[in-house]
Design a protein around this motif. Structure first.
Motif, PDB file in Angstrom:
ATOM      1  N   TYR A 315       0.828  -1.202   0.000  1.00 47.45           N
ATOM      2  CA  TYR A 315       0.000   0.000   0.000  1.00 47.45           C
ATOM      3  C   TYR A 315       0.869   1.261   0.000  1.00 47.45           C
ATOM      4  N   GLU A 333      -6.714   6.519  -5.390  1.00 45.31           N
ATOM      5  CA  GLU A 333      -7.621   6.447  -4.248  1.00 45.31           C
ATOM      6  C   GLU A 333      -8.428   5.156  -4.266  1.00 45.31           C
ATOM      7  N   ASP A 336      -7.407   2.433  -1.950  1.00 45.38           N
ATOM      8  CA  ASP A 336      -7.786   2.458  -0.538  1.00 45.38           C
ATOM      9  C   ASP A 336      -8.783   1.345  -0.239  1.00 45.38           C
TER      10      ASP A 336
END
Length: 539
Positions: A315, A333, A336
């Motif tokens: 990540y 994004e 996420d």
């Protein structure tokens, strides 16, 4: 649609049903020969260019089945032919029929992607028709041998993968991966070859691998190849045009250094997806499969600690350069959601991890809460292109929340029953919104609502000291102000949504042509401003 006889990797014809009644076993009828494909037209070149852009930015970027310069050669070849001929039947040369298949299937996938942008502008009947005519062309030639055969199987799989109702993709992807292994794509070749040929080998294998892992894990089905048998390297991050100019044996990595203009941002993200697929595959193996005979069982908690560290490193390694524009940062994004889905998958109960610790339940709670928040956000922003996957992920998050609350005292100390109820209500409301767009998910939504109702009734029968909900209140769809689908735009205020009526099926006897597509008012300017978009195919 499945290719004929996927086990033998050939496209032999199905047996034509002699009865007019539907097959009671639910098998797919042989509809190809019944289609009237006369005077099937191609879109204008401008529309074709836009569909091609949609495909390579929204589908091929995350599942790089095709080499873009090669596809443009197919496109030019098809558009050089007379436009009055019957694309589905009249061409009698193998090369032209294969070109028809590739081009029409790419257009069909692109149309499905656009259909997800706003289903009110176009039903799936138009892409379905061109998908079927593409298969008709392939049916005349049979599946080609070698890498091209794997590509064609994966191209058909992409169509099923993006479809809201066709979930038979697992068998086709499995056939593609087995054929890839048969011709040795799971290992790098010993002999020297051109940079293009080498990269196509690698990308085709890893696309088959990634699709196999994602679908198998989502559907709780076996994967088709053990990770230990794979030694092929990941594909290049250079743009296709740069790869095409490389000399045989030239190292792609050496060309990346100091040459960012040659590097495809979409491919950087795609490689990050492949790294995630390998982690995902490892978790599936350790948590859901028995240890091989003769090997000691794995210490699950110790392995989880190590796996969590590697997930966090993955990540942190996301490409977050300052050169990314707002659209590209929006793509990042999306990871996420992948991260929180990974943490949920790592710690939730599984066959080899039946009783999570209190610390694990808290991690499950955090992951599920973040997933619900992100699924709601991404749905409202119309980010999803693989809705069946979003439905499965959202249902998993809601179920995990209920299990965590019912089995963990630490979770009960962290959140109240009213907060839990709001969270699962949000899950249900977003599922209702998805069903309003794609009614085929209605049964999945109803099974989730039934589970939620039963679980909440059980929890409310013995309220805890911090609960502010009296016992005996049942779960009903619109009673909690977590997300009101009628005020947020998730659902239209129509009674028919609750009626349980099935959607009207498209009439295959109605002729479609590309004017149906051209009249749809898609926001092409918005598309032109979207660079190297990767959708939700990795979650």
């Amino acid at each position: 649609m499945m290719l004929r006889n996927a086990i033998q990797l050939q496209t032999a014809r199905r047996t034509v049903a002699t009865s007019q009644q539907p097959d009671p076993a639910g098998s797919i009828a042989d509809i190809i020969d019944d289609l009237d494909s006369a005077f099937l037209t191609l879109p204008k070149r401008e529309a074709a260019a836009r569909l091609t852009k949609v495909y390579f930015q929204f589908a091929n970027s995350s599942q790089p089945v095709l080499f873009e310069p090669t596809f443009h050669s197919h496109l030019d070849s098809l558009y050089s032919l007379p436009m009055t001929i019957d694309l589905g039947r009249s061409h009698d040369t193998k090369d032209i029929q294969l070109t028809v298949f590739v081009v029409l299937e790419v257009f069909a996938v692109a149309l499905l992607v656009l259909q997800k942008q706003d289903p009110s502008k176009m039903s799936t009947s138009l892409p379905d028709r061109y998908h079927r005519v593409a298969l008709m062309a392939l049916d005349h030639t049979g599946l080609p041998p070698g890498i091209q055969g794997v590509q064609f199987l994966l191209l058909e799989s992409q169509y099923c993968y993006h479809h809201s109702e066709t979930l038979t993709v697992w068998s086709t992807v499995g056939a593609a991966l087995r054929l890839a292994v048969e011709i040795g794509l799971h290992k790098d070749p010993i002999e020297e070859m051109s940079a293009t040929d080498l990269d196509v080998r690698r990308r085709v294998f890893w696309t088959a691998y990634a699709m196999d892992r994602n679908i198998s894990i989502a559907r709780n089905l076996p994967t088709c190849l053990a990770d230990g048998a794979i030694s092929v390297e990941f594909p290049s991050v250079l743009s296709d045009n740069v790869i095409a100019k490389q000399k045989p044996g030239e190292s792609a990595q050496q060309n990346i250094d100091g040459a960012d203009s040659n590097t495809s941002k979409a491919k950087l993200v795609c490689l990050h997806v492949l790294r995630w697929r390998r982690l995902q595959s490892e978790m599936q193996t350790v948590l859901h499969q028995q240890a091989p005979l003769g090997y000691a069982p794995i210490d699950i908690e110790r392995w989880q600690h190590d796996a969590q560290h590697r997930i966090m490193e993955w990540y942190k390694d996301l490409p977050r350069t300052s050169t990314f524009d707002p659209n590209e940062r929006r793509i990042i994004e999306n990871f996420d959601l992948t991260y929180h889905r990974a943490m949920l998958y790592l710690y939730q109960p599984s066959p080899n991890w039946l009783n999570p610790t209190e610390a694990a339940w808290l991690k499950i709670l955090d992951a599920a809460e973040n997933m619900v928040r992100l699924y709601r956000k991404f749905f409202e922003e119309k980010r999803f292109t693989i809705y069946w996957q979003a439905v499965e992920g959202l249902s998993a998050a809601g179920t995990a929340l209920l299990n965590a609350y019912s089995r963990s005292s630490s979770v009960k100390e962290r959140i109240t029953l009213s907060v839990l109820r709001e969270l699962v209500q949000t899950c249900s409301n977003v599922l209702w919104g998805m069903v309003s767009l794609f009614p085929s998910f209605k049964a999945r939504r109803e099974s989730f609502d039934e589970y939620v109702a039963a679980k909440l009734q059980e929890l409310e029968a013995t309220p805890s000291k911090d609960s502010d909900i009296p016992p005996g209140i049942s779960f009903e769809h619109h009673h909690v102000n977590a997300v009101d689908p009628f005020t947020t735009g998730l659902l239209p205020p129509d009674d028919h949504v609750d009626s349980g009526a099935m959607p009207v099926q498209p009439d295959d006897n109605v002729m479609h042509d590309w004017t149906d597509f051209e009249q749809a008012a898609f926001d092409w300017d918005a598309l032109d401003n979207t660079v190297d978009f990767i959708p939700d195919t990795w979650n």
